[in-house]
Design an enzyme around this catalytic site. Sequence first.
Site, PDB file in Angstrom:
ATOM      1  N   SER A   1    -105.769  -5.881 -28.030  1.00 20.98           N
ATOM      2  CA  SER A   1    -106.038  -4.637 -27.324  1.00 20.98           C
ATOM      3  C   SER A   1    -105.684  -3.380 -28.083  1.00 20.98           C
ATOM      4  O   SER A   1    -106.188  -2.308 -27.766  1.00 20.98           O
ATOM      5  CB  SER A   1    -105.279  -4.639 -26.003  1.00 20.98           C
ATOM      6  OG  SER A   1    -103.887  -4.667 -26.257  1.00 20.98           O
TER       7      SER A   1
ATOM      8  N   HIS B   1    -108.912  -8.247 -22.171  1.00 15.66           N
ATOM      9  CA  HIS B   1    -109.678  -7.063 -22.602  1.00 15.66           C
ATOM     10  C   HIS B   1    -111.156  -7.361 -22.795  1.00 15.66           C
ATOM     11  O   HIS B   1    -111.858  -6.592 -23.446  1.00 15.66           O
ATOM     12  CB  HIS B   1    -109.054  -6.454 -23.855  1.00 15.66           C
ATOM     13  CG  HIS B   1    -107.711  -5.872 -23.564  1.00 15.66           C
ATOM     14  ND1 HIS B   1    -107.531  -4.596 -23.074  1.00 15.66           N
ATOM     15  CD2 HIS B   1    -106.475  -6.433 -23.605  1.00 15.66           C
ATOM     16  CE1 HIS B   1    -106.249  -4.375 -22.864  1.00 15.66           C
ATOM     17  NE2 HIS B   1    -105.584  -5.478 -23.175  1.00 15.66           N
TER      18      HIS B   1
ATOM     19  N   LYS C   1    -108.636  -4.425 -15.369  1.00 15.21           N
ATOM     20  CA  LYS C   1    -109.229  -3.572 -16.410  1.00 15.21           C
ATOM     21  C   LYS C   1    -110.745  -3.519 -16.199  1.00 15.21           C
ATOM     22  O   LYS C   1    -111.223  -2.656 -15.471  1.00 15.21           O
ATOM     23  CB  LYS C   1    -108.794  -4.079 -17.773  1.00 15.21           C
ATOM     24  CG  LYS C   1    -107.259  -4.060 -17.899  1.00 15.21           C
ATOM     25  CD  LYS C   1    -106.749  -4.481 -19.250  1.00 15.21           C
ATOM     26  CE  LYS C   1    -105.280  -4.805 -19.275  1.00 15.21           C
ATOM     27  NZ  LYS C   1    -104.376  -3.664 -19.149  1.00 15.21           N
TER      28      LYS C   1
HETATM   29  N1  PLP Z   1    -102.724  -9.620 -21.646  1.00 14.34           N
HETATM   30  C1  PLP Z   1    -103.050  -8.588 -22.436  1.00 14.34           C
HETATM   31  C2  PLP Z   1    -103.626  -8.862 -23.773  1.00 14.34           C
HETATM   32  C3  PLP Z   1    -102.847  -7.263 -22.004  1.00 14.34           C
HETATM   33  O1  PLP Z   1    -103.153  -6.240 -22.798  1.00 14.34           O
HETATM   34  C4  PLP Z   1    -102.305  -7.040 -20.711  1.00 14.34           C
HETATM   35  C5  PLP Z   1    -102.062  -5.669 -20.173  1.00 14.34           C
HETATM   36  O2  PLP Z   1    -102.260  -4.670 -20.698  1.00 14.34           O
HETATM   37  C6  PLP Z   1    -101.984  -8.143 -19.940  1.00 14.34           C
HETATM   38  C7  PLP Z   1    -102.203  -9.414 -20.417  1.00 14.34           C
HETATM   39  C8  PLP Z   1    -101.412  -7.948 -18.566  1.00 14.34           C
HETATM   40  O3  PLP Z   1    -102.433  -7.615 -17.677  1.00 14.34           O
HETATM   41  P1  PLP Z   1    -102.075  -7.027 -16.236  1.00 14.34           P
HETATM   42  O4  PLP Z   1    -102.128  -5.563 -16.369  1.00 14.34           O
HETATM   43  O5  PLP Z   1    -103.096  -7.604 -15.313  1.00 14.34           O
HETATM   44  O6  PLP Z   1    -100.698  -7.524 -15.913  1.00 14.34           O
END
Ligand code: PLP
Length: 410
Positions: free
Chosen positions: A188, A216, A247
């Site tokens: 990300s 993402h 997202k």
């Molecule tokens: N996995 C990745 C690669 C992320 O970038 C994020 C959050 O930014 C998450 C998991 C966690 O997602 P959530 O916001 O649904 O907890």
Amino acid sequence: MDYAKAFSQALQNLKDEGRYRVFADIRRNRGLFPAARQFMPDGSRAITVWCSNDYLGMAQHPAVLAAMHEALDTAGAGSGGTRNISGTSHYHVELEAELADLHGKEAALVFTSAYVANDTTLATLQRLLPGSVIFSDEKNHASMIAGIRHGGGDKRIWRNNDLKDLEAKLRQVGCDVPKIIAFESIYSMDGLMAPIAGICDLAEKYNALTYLDEVHAVGMYGARGGGLAERDGVMQRVDIINGTLAKGFGIMGGYIAASADLCDAIRSYAPGFIFTTSLAPAIAAGAVASIRHLKTSQAERELHQERARTLKSRLKASGLPVMDNPSHIVPVLVGDPVLCKRITDALLDRFAIYVQPINYPTVPRGTERLRLTPTPQHSDADIDRLVAALRALWTEMGMPFEGQQAQAAE
Ligand code: PLP
């Protein structure tokens, strides 16, 4: 122990390093995103958001809002319990069926966030597979790292997206040892994409399970928004897919999709699933509407990609140091936390453009950056304003433009 001093010293350390986080107090304007209002002690004003992970603007989509209103009026506000104890509503059941179908899996399991899904699933997998070794990509998200740590088992870190390094590490572990390869489809902060098919080849060769975080990518890639694995035609080869509802789908919550038995085992053993109140019904209903819409509509995905390409080419043409990648994420390298914060403060204060600085530990020290997130709702005029503001600040702060760096090196 001087407790008060310990806390103030910890905060001072962050301030000294220039990476103390300040939240902007904003309220998004439904129907007008990326416009929002920023609240300040002396009033409020209009700003443009350039750092939202509501990548497709689904948080304001009429179908999503209608489904949430309907669920709120029908079922009330909260779910009323953990999934086991009265918190499994028909909305949750529908959502899991929708997600299983999205990823072509037998089942799916919903959590309160993708962070929790990663943390508790990876920890629990290690307990269900005693003696297992986790092969974790070095750029994996903090939630996967937390899960791997909580599992307490053996782990090997492989270089980001490097199949040779992964294979070398897999080879070091005996054939009969259970193995899990944990990785992301789109990293990300860099926007780089994983070679999913190549990783699945290695998983088959070395008899490993694959755990793929598509946070993402879901909603945004693949013909039905199933993510990069769908786009690459390898969804069936990945054992466990993790995603977020927060997202691309624009709401909140997280999930895994996998075989029926694997989901049932996680449902039965994972503390992060068992011991917490389930998502509110309205959230589950909104997520179902968002997923259904993006399964058939290509418009948001196509415009999103077009906006990202346009922004990248406009920034590059202006000599701003965009970090190259094939995805929708647009990182602009600054390389210094203090400067990074100074730029984002000036963007907000003087240009009413909201971008958060990205600092350690989210990215390695010395690679601090702006992370711009174009959406289908950002207009050409929004892009023009952003690029002009960045050019002005780069000049004012004496930062090098790309052409200048190349000239200096010649
Ligand atoms: N996995 C990745 C690669 C992320 O970038 C994020 C959050 O930014 C998450 C998991 C966690 O997602 P959530 O916001 O649904 O907890």
